[in-house]
Design an enzyme around this catalytic site. Structure first.
Site, PDB file in Angstrom:
ATOM      1  N   LYS A  71       0.836  -1.070  -0.142  1.00 50.35           N
ATOM      2  CA  LYS A  71       0.102  -0.048  -0.031  1.00 50.35           C
ATOM      3  C   LYS A  71       0.872   1.254   0.090  1.00 50.35           C
ATOM      4  CE  LYS A  71      -3.837   2.488  -0.237  1.00 50.35           C
ATOM      5  NZ  LYS A  71      -4.906   2.449   0.976  1.00 50.35           N
ATOM      6  N   LYS A 114      -0.495  11.446   6.217  1.00 49.22           N
ATOM      7  CA  LYS A 114      -0.420  10.204   7.195  1.00 49.22           C
ATOM      8  C   LYS A 114       0.630   8.935   6.272  1.00 49.22           C
ATOM      9  CE  LYS A 114      -3.345   7.092   7.469  1.00 49.22           C
ATOM     10  NZ  LYS A 114      -4.466   6.174   7.986  1.00 49.22           N
TER      11      LYS A 114
END
Length: 302
Positions: free
Chosen positions: A186, A254
């Site tokens: 990811k 983030k």
């Protein structure tokens, strides 16, 4: 156990005891796709109304009440998940009360690959809970259409148990190794997403400043090598200057910080990722952190 409708086959074991925690922009459409396949689903959300609003689901008043053999979590980060484990209302208490000895806890949120590997080790060693990290790609549209890509890390036996559930709302499920591997994939995905969003935003700023028609510019981009899923899903945002909702800039930041963490853990320097992180830090610092990440357009333009 769910009794099958006459004439329909009995549900496989993995589909008989499933819960989903976190019915936000991604969790809600995932839940609807699971239920659409006739699979019973227990739902919990910190704001109860959001879970109750999903037709066909069984509402749980607490994480303990939602403790099932397979628990899917669609939460922003690991601290929000860890907060649901302990206490009388926590998952651990719920699993024990239900006599579930080997539960699987799925982490669909985008989290630190380093932190989730440690979290999985702690959960397995202390409580016998198998953690599968399974971040998602495809956005809210992919979730609505049941064509998400799922990047999976975890013990292979646990992954095989949960895979029939994943297939209810995805088009691609790929296992990469132990827990943390999915989140590392990811991280790779998010470098490309953040770079594509930022590149398109820069192109739109340049085109707009030159007085060009953005719809025509995007049509040309879509017809050539510059085409992308980002352009297909998000292109209209730059034309309409509509950056509300969607995947927030603060979440993009983030993710970029997780990329820096895993790169540093491997002794790598990723110059483009570092540049992107700086750009999104500027966007968040300007007060635009809750906007869709395509709102980086505003930061570039200013």
């Amino acid at each position: 156990m769910t009794t099958p409708t006459p004439g329909q086959p009995e549900l496989p074991g993995a589909l008989r005891s499933v819960a989903l925690l976190g019915t936000g922009p991604m969790g809600a459409p995932i839940a609807r796709n699971i239920l659409k396949h006739g699979v019973p689903l227990t739902l919990w959300n910190r704001t109860p109304e959001k879970a109750r609003a999903i037709d066909g689901g069984t509402f749980a008043a607490s994480p303990a009440d939602a403790a099932r053999d397979i628990v899917l979590t669609v939460l922003p980060d690991l601290p929000q998940l860890e907060a649901l484990l302990h206490g009388d209302d926590g998952l651990l208490h719920g699993w024990k009360a239900a006599g579930i000895e080997h539960p699987i806890l799925v982490v669909h949120g985008t989290v630190s690959p380093v932190a989730v590997a440690q979290f999985a080790d702690d959960c397995q060693r202390n409580w016998g809970v198998a953690v599968v990290d399974a971040p998602l790609s495809g956005g809210t549209i992919g979730a609505e259409e049941g064509r998400l890509s799922i990047m999976v890390g975890g013990a292979l036996d646990a992954v095989e148990r949960v895979k029939p559930v994943f297939e209810l709302y995805s088009s691609t499920v790929m296992w990469f190794g132990e827990t943390g591997a999915g989140s590392t994939v990811k991280a790779c995905n998010q470098i490309v997403v953040a770079a594509t969003v930022t590149a398109l935003a820069e192109a739109m700023v340049l085109a707009d400043t030159a007085g060009l028609d953005l719809e025509k510019v995007q049509a040309v981009l879509a017809g050539g090598l510059a085409n992308s899923e980002v352009l297909a899903q998000k292109g209209r945002r730059w034309i309409d200057r509509d950056f509300k909702d969607g995947g927030s800039a603060k979440n993009q930041l983030k993710d970029l910080r997780f990329i820096a963490e895993v790169a540093g853990h491997s002794g790598l320097r990723l110059p483009l990722a570092a540049c992107l992180q700086n750009s999104f830090e500027n966007m968040v610092a300007a007060g635009d952190g809750d906007l869709d990440h395509t709102g980086i357009y505003r930061t570039i333009r200013s």
